[in-house]
Design an enzyme around this catalytic site. Structure first.
Site, PDB file in Angstrom:
ATOM      1  N   LYS A 125       4.536   8.276   1.569  1.00 13.33           N
ATOM      2  CA  LYS A 125       4.863   7.632   0.306  1.00 13.33           C
ATOM      3  C   LYS A 125       6.299   7.104   0.303  1.00 13.33           C
ATOM      4  O   LYS A 125       7.172   7.658   0.963  1.00 13.33           O
ATOM      5  CB  LYS A 125       4.663   8.627  -0.839  1.00 13.33           C
ATOM      6  N   SER A 126       6.532   6.028  -0.445  1.00  8.49           N
ATOM      7  CA  SER A 126       7.852   5.413  -0.632  1.00  8.49           C
ATOM      8  C   SER A 126       8.440   4.870   0.666  1.00  8.49           C
ATOM      9  O   SER A 126       9.655   4.733   0.787  1.00  8.49           O
ATOM     10  CB  SER A 126       8.837   6.417  -1.274  1.00  8.49           C
ATOM     11  N   ARG A 127       7.575   4.594   1.613  1.00 11.90           N
ATOM     12  CA  ARG A 127       7.993   4.052   2.916  1.00 11.90           C
ATOM     13  C   ARG A 127       8.861   5.022   3.715  1.00 11.90           C
ATOM     14  O   ARG A 127       9.529   4.630   4.680  1.00 11.90           O
ATOM     15  CB  ARG A 127       8.728   2.709   2.760  1.00 11.90           C
ATOM     16  N   LEU A 128       8.845   6.287   3.331  1.00  4.63           N
ATOM     17  CA  LEU A 128       9.584   7.300   4.093  1.00  4.63           C
ATOM     18  C   LEU A 128       8.623   7.910   5.107  1.00  4.63           C
ATOM     19  O   LEU A 128       8.297   9.098   5.062  1.00  4.63           O
ATOM     20  CB  LEU A 128      10.163   8.357   3.150  1.00  4.63           C
ATOM     21  N   LYS A 147       0.845  -1.183   0.000  1.00  4.47           N
ATOM     22  CA  LYS A 147       0.000   0.000   0.000  1.00  4.47           C
ATOM     23  C   LYS A 147       0.883   1.236   0.000  1.00  4.47           C
ATOM     24  O   LYS A 147       1.910   1.267   0.691  1.00  4.47           O
ATOM     25  CB  LYS A 147      -0.928   0.022   1.221  1.00  4.47           C
TER      26      LYS A 147
END
Length: 212
Positions: A188-191, A9
């Site tokens: 977003k982007s796992r950041l 996700k």
């Protein structure tokens, strides 16, 4: 069939910055809890409680927050349950709220103590009758032979107490006084954004950002 490793996700609903967050973690928690309630997420008051037994084995279960103020976070339970026995042996615990729809997690750590009997009495009296009878009927965390045991116990205590069951001596409230909070906002982007508040030696909150 979908592979678990393929489930992903992208978190893009919001952000959590130092500038936009409150300097006091209690105020930040109140804000997020109010937003979770306003968003009508399923059971915004549900939180995972983690405790540790004498063998240092952790266990978790979901309980419901019933109060929050400067003293801490309050919930109610059976003192003789597994969590009750573990808290009696080791009063340090952790709580976690997960508001999936808002892509938010709050983690809280601290010491847990029983609240006063008068406060437990007042909350118990506010509960629906079947919940008050249930507190008497269930020997929580103990092995029972079948559900019939619970039904029979409920009938017995219902007949005994009628409409006025008193609070059982083995049932009441707990309060966790936090010394560490963490607020997680999916990004977003796992950041992801992670802000931790820890209580310093001067009893002032130190806010710091953690890598996701």
């Amino acid at each position: 069939m979908t592979q678990l490793s393929d489930l992903r996700k992208s978190y893009e609903r919001a952000e959590l910055s130092e500038e936009a967050s409150h300097a006091d973690p209690g105020e930040q928690f109140s804000k997020w809890l109010a937003e979770a309630i306003a968003a009508q997420v399923p059971e915004p008051n549900a939180m995972t409680l983690a405790t540790v037994d004498k063998r240092m084995r952790p266990s978790t279960r979901v309980v419901l927050i019933k109060g929050f103020d400067a003293q801490g976070i309050t919930w109610f339970s059976n003192y003789e349950s597994r969590k009750g026995r573990e808290l009696a042996a080791n009063p340090w615990a952790a709580l976690q709220f997960h508001w999936v729809e808002l892509e938010r997690v709050v983690r809280i750590e601290g010491r847990v103590d029983k609240i006063g009997e008068a406060e437990s009495d007042a909350y118990f009296a506010s509960r629906p009758l079947d919940s008050r009878i249930g507190a008497w009927a269930s020997p929580q965390s103990q092995v029972i032979s079948s559900r019939a045991v619970l039904v029979a116990n409920a009938a017995r205590y219902g007949a005994k107490f009628l409409l006025q069951p008193p609070r059982p001596p083995h049932w009441g409230g707990y309060c966790l006084q936090a010394d560490c909070w963490e607020f997680w906002q999916g990004r977003k982007s796992r950041l992801h954004d992670r802000l931790r508040y820890r209580l310093g030696s001067d009893q002032q909150w130190i806010r710091e950002r953690l890598a996701p």
